[in-house]
Design a protein around this motif. Structure first.
Motif, PDB file in Angstrom:
ATOM      1  N   PHE A   1       0.859  -1.184   0.000  1.00 26.85           N
ATOM      2  CA  PHE A   1       0.000   0.000   0.000  1.00 26.85           C
ATOM      3  C   PHE A   1       0.893   1.230   0.000  1.00 26.85           C
ATOM      4  O   PHE A   1       1.740   1.394   0.877  1.00 26.85           O
ATOM      5  CB  PHE A   1      -0.922   0.030   1.226  1.00 26.85           C
ATOM      6  CG  PHE A   1      -1.879   1.199   1.200  1.00 26.85           C
ATOM      7  CD1 PHE A   1      -3.085   1.108   0.515  1.00 26.85           C
ATOM      8  CD2 PHE A   1      -1.567   2.391   1.824  1.00 26.85           C
ATOM      9  CE1 PHE A   1      -3.965   2.184   0.469  1.00 26.85           C
ATOM     10  CE2 PHE A   1      -2.433   3.477   1.787  1.00 26.85           C
ATOM     11  CZ  PHE A   1      -3.633   3.365   1.103  1.00 26.85           C
ATOM     12  N   HIS A   2       0.685   2.129  -0.996  1.00 23.35           N
ATOM     13  CA  HIS A   2       1.554   3.294  -1.132  1.00 23.35           C
ATOM     14  C   HIS A   2       0.803   4.617  -1.192  1.00 23.35           C
ATOM     15  O   HIS A   2       1.435   5.673  -1.336  1.00 23.35           O
ATOM     16  CB  HIS A   2       2.448   3.135  -2.364  1.00 23.35           C
ATOM     17  CG  HIS A   2       3.389   1.973  -2.270  1.00 23.35           C
ATOM     18  ND1 HIS A   2       4.415   1.919  -1.347  1.00 23.35           N
ATOM     19  CD2 HIS A   2       3.448   0.804  -2.965  1.00 23.35           C
ATOM     20  CE1 HIS A   2       5.073   0.776  -1.487  1.00 23.35           C
ATOM     21  NE2 HIS A   2       4.504   0.080  -2.462  1.00 23.35           N
ATOM     22  N   GLY A   3      -0.534   4.606  -1.097  1.00 20.17           N
ATOM     23  CA  GLY A   3      -1.264   5.871  -1.084  1.00 20.17           C
ATOM     24  C   GLY A   3      -2.527   5.819  -1.917  1.00 20.17           C
ATOM     25  O   GLY A   3      -2.834   4.808  -2.564  1.00 20.17           O
ATOM     26  N   ARG A   4      -3.269   6.932  -1.929  1.00 19.18           N
ATOM     27  CA  ARG A   4      -4.586   6.966  -2.567  1.00 19.18           C
ATOM     28  C   ARG A   4      -4.693   7.965  -3.721  1.00 19.18           C
ATOM     29  O   ARG A   4      -5.782   8.195  -4.224  1.00 19.18           O
ATOM     30  CB  ARG A   4      -5.651   7.261  -1.510  1.00 19.18           C
ATOM     31  CG  ARG A   4      -5.779   6.136  -0.487  1.00 19.18           C
ATOM     32  CD  ARG A   4      -6.921   6.383   0.470  1.00 19.18           C
ATOM     33  NE  ARG A   4      -7.006   5.365   1.496  1.00 19.18           N
ATOM     34  CZ  ARG A   4      -7.660   4.207   1.377  1.00 19.18           C
ATOM     35  NH1 ARG A   4      -8.293   3.909   0.250  1.00 19.18           N
ATOM     36  NH2 ARG A   4      -7.703   3.346   2.376  1.00 19.18           N
ATOM     37  N   THR A   5      -3.603   8.564  -4.141  1.00 21.65           N
ATOM     38  CA  THR A   5      -3.645   9.335  -5.384  1.00 21.65           C
ATOM     39  C   THR A   5      -3.681   8.341  -6.549  1.00 21.65           C
ATOM     40  O   THR A   5      -3.427   7.142  -6.369  1.00 21.65           O
ATOM     41  CB  THR A   5      -2.410  10.230  -5.519  1.00 21.65           C
ATOM     42  OG1 THR A   5      -1.239   9.400  -5.666  1.00 21.65           O
ATOM     43  CG2 THR A   5      -2.239  11.141  -4.312  1.00 21.65           C
ATOM     44  N   ILE A   6      -3.974   8.812  -7.731  1.00 17.45           N
ATOM     45  CA  ILE A   6      -4.064   7.903  -8.879  1.00 17.45           C
ATOM     46  C   ILE A   6      -2.738   7.164  -9.107  1.00 17.45           C
ATOM     47  O   ILE A   6      -2.723   5.972  -9.416  1.00 17.45           O
ATOM     48  CB  ILE A   6      -4.500   8.664 -10.144  1.00 17.45           C
ATOM     49  CG1 ILE A   6      -5.978   9.088 -10.030  1.00 17.45           C
ATOM     50  CG2 ILE A   6      -4.313   7.825 -11.398  1.00 17.45           C
ATOM     51  CD1 ILE A   6      -6.974   7.930  -9.989  1.00 17.45           C
ATOM     52  N   THR A   7      -1.621   7.858  -8.949  1.00 17.71           N
ATOM     53  CA  THR A   7      -0.328   7.208  -9.179  1.00 17.71           C
ATOM     54  C   THR A   7       0.069   6.303  -8.035  1.00 17.71           C
ATOM     55  O   THR A   7       0.564   5.191  -8.258  1.00 17.71           O
ATOM     56  CB  THR A   7       0.762   8.262  -9.446  1.00 17.71           C
ATOM     57  OG1 THR A   7       0.443   8.950 -10.655  1.00 17.71           O
ATOM     58  CG2 THR A   7       2.134   7.613  -9.597  1.00 17.71           C
TER      59      THR A   7
ATOM     60  N   LEU B   1     -10.073   3.178 -12.533  1.00 16.18           N
ATOM     61  CA  LEU B   1      -9.330   2.923 -13.769  1.00 16.18           C
ATOM     62  C   LEU B   1      -9.655   3.985 -14.821  1.00 16.18           C
ATOM     63  O   LEU B   1     -10.768   4.516 -14.842  1.00 16.18           O
ATOM     64  CB  LEU B   1      -9.693   1.529 -14.287  1.00 16.18           C
ATOM     65  CG  LEU B   1      -9.385   0.372 -13.322  1.00 16.18           C
ATOM     66  CD1 LEU B   1      -9.928  -0.939 -13.861  1.00 16.18           C
ATOM     67  CD2 LEU B   1      -7.888   0.257 -13.070  1.00 16.18           C
ATOM     68  N   PRO B   2      -8.725   4.343 -15.704  1.00 16.48           N
ATOM     69  CA  PRO B   2      -7.362   3.802 -15.786  1.00 16.48           C
ATOM     70  C   PRO B   2      -6.416   4.498 -14.800  1.00 16.48           C
ATOM     71  O   PRO B   2      -6.498   5.709 -14.586  1.00 16.48           O
ATOM     72  CB  PRO B   2      -6.957   4.122 -17.228  1.00 16.48           C
ATOM     73  CG  PRO B   2      -7.697   5.397 -17.536  1.00 16.48           C
ATOM     74  CD  PRO B   2      -9.003   5.302 -16.804  1.00 16.48           C
ATOM     75  N   LEU B   3      -5.538   3.718 -14.229  1.00 23.25           N
ATOM     76  CA  LEU B   3      -4.524   4.257 -13.327  1.00 23.25           C
ATOM     77  C   LEU B   3      -3.262   4.609 -14.113  1.00 23.25           C
ATOM     78  O   LEU B   3      -3.130   4.288 -15.289  1.00 23.25           O
ATOM     79  CB  LEU B   3      -4.181   3.221 -12.253  1.00 23.25           C
ATOM     80  CG  LEU B   3      -5.334   2.760 -11.356  1.00 23.25           C
ATOM     81  CD1 LEU B   3      -4.835   1.700 -10.385  1.00 23.25           C
ATOM     82  CD2 LEU B   3      -5.953   3.931 -10.600  1.00 23.25           C
ATOM     83  N   THR B   4      -2.339   5.276 -13.462  1.00 28.54           N
ATOM     84  CA  THR B   4      -1.053   5.604 -14.066  1.00 28.54           C
ATOM     85  C   THR B   4      -0.335   4.322 -14.492  1.00 28.54           C
ATOM     86  O   THR B   4      -0.260   3.355 -13.727  1.00 28.54           O
ATOM     87  CB  THR B   4      -0.175   6.374 -13.070  1.00 28.54           C
ATOM     88  OG1 THR B   4      -0.893   7.517 -12.601  1.00 28.54           O
ATOM     89  CG2 THR B   4       1.124   6.821 -13.717  1.00 28.54           C
TER      90      THR B   4
END
Length: 387
Positions: free
Chosen positions: A135-141, A156-159
């Motif tokens: 788990f690295h965060g909740r922004t799109i990237t 979707l679509p994500l980075t």
């Protein structure tokens, strides 16, 4: 309208809140609107490093508030520069970029890694390998970096540019490096939201061996594991490695929004004027508080953290209804025979606040929680787990 009604009517419905409205506290004890007192083993999800209303931290923050509460990054401020100096001196990393959260710290890490590879190898070297269950965060990237599809589906679509490896699977990691143009490998030393699962020493060593062999950067996400939480200042120190980039947040700010991306020798000069920025990053009030926090995380405190960790593990590992315990330091996950939610409710009803990670009860107490409160809380958890 009471707080529950106002929340229901006016706040976006993104949180499955517990039916508790906290209003005050001191140290590891908090009170709700009814006056009920709880032992807090959650600390705002590993944020309140020294608990609630810590006097030393309040003094540091208040002193700065009377001077200047904010200045844009077009100017210099002493707390920002001092915090960066301390972080570099205590980690061996070389420069710091400040932001407001863990997700932002990870965004900076990702941007730095891609720019480094683009400058050195070419823009096609943009893939970052992360771990499944991370788990690295909740922004799109940072959602794209997160190796859990459950977080992806609605957005979707994500980075693009992320590949996922099973934690511990060395062969899969080697294959991903061979079949992708990789700029970095990104990992948490303990997968917090993924179930409080530490990586093995063998796998961490292999990450660094593969990275060094292929001129790939290593990024360690210390958002939750950092700032003393694992019993070391940063989790990577428990493994005897030094990543190229380290992100952190949560406990560094002790309740104020603060993220930091620490840059090693290879990447210390990758970011140049206008290549990245943050309006509130390095805020002098948040940084003044963080200087106080980081200076107090010394060997004596870390020794205490490890002793409390050992006590909790030894007290619970053979307890009735406990299947297993995982984690490092005061970042622990309890796998229970009962549904974890039942245990969490029992603890809450009996004055102990714990939270969940996957199917586990998660403990994230203040690093300086008094031992007598640890003992009292453990007895409640035991009873909650018992079949």
């Amino acid at each position: 309208m009471n707080v529950f009604q106002k929340d229901s009517q006016f706040i976006a419905n993104t949180y499955a809140r517990f039916p508790v409205a906290l209003v005050s506290g001191k140290g590891s004890l908090v009170q709700d609107t009814t006056g009920k007192e709880y032992i807090d083993l959650s600390t705002g999800i590993a944020v309140n490093t020294f608990g609630i209303a810590d006097g030393e931290w309040i003094n540091a923050v208040t002193k700065q508030l009377t001077k200047i509460q904010h200045a844009s990054n077009l100017y210099y401020t002493e707390p920002c520069a001092e915090l960066a100096k301390i972080l570099c001196q205590r980690t061996g990393l070389k420069k710091v970029f400040f932001s407001n959260s863990g997700a932002e710290a990870n965004e900076c890490a990702i941007k730095t890694a891609r720019k480094y590879a683009a400058d050195k190898k070419g823009k096609e070297y943009n893939t970052i390998i992360t771990l499944k269950n991370s788990f690295h965060g909740r922004t799109i990237t940072t959602l794209a970096a997160t190796g859990q599809e459950v977080f992806h589906n609605d957005f979707l679509p994500l980075t693009e540019g992320f590949a996922y490896c099973e934690a511990g699977n060395i062969q899969e990691l080697e294959n991903l490096v061979k079949t992708n143009k990789v700029c970095a490998i990104m990992f948490e030393t303990v997968q917090g939201e993924g179930g409080v699962l530490p990586l093995s020493q063998e796998f961490v060593d292999k990450i660094f061996e593969i990275a060094n062999k292929n001129d790939i950067l290593t990024i360690c996400d210390e958002v939750q594991t950092g700032n003393g939480r694992t019993g070391a200042l940063y989790g990577f120190m428990k493994y005897g490695v030094l990543p190229d980039i380290v992100s952190t947040a949560k406990g560094l700010g002790n309740g104020l929004p603060l993220g930091a991306t620490m840059l090693g020798e290879k990447v210390k000069d990758v970011l140049t004027p206008s290549s990245h920025g943050s309006t509130f990053g390095g805020n002098p009030v948040a940084c003044a508080g963080a200087v106080n926090v980081i200076n107090r995380i010394d060997d004596n405190l870390l020794d205490e953290v490890n002793k409390k960790s050992a006590y909790i593990i030894n007290s619970l590992k053979n307890a009735n209804g406990v299947k297993s315990i995982s984690g490092l330091g005061l970042m622990l996950g309890i796998e229970t025979e009962k549904d974890a939610s039942q245990v969490i409710k029992y603890c809450m009803d009996n004055g102990v606040l714990v939270i969940k990670a996957k199917n586990k009860v998660r403990l994230l107490p203040a690093l300086n929680i008094p031992f007598e409160l640890v003992e009292k809380a453990v007895e409640v958890i035991k009873k909650g787990c018992a079949l």
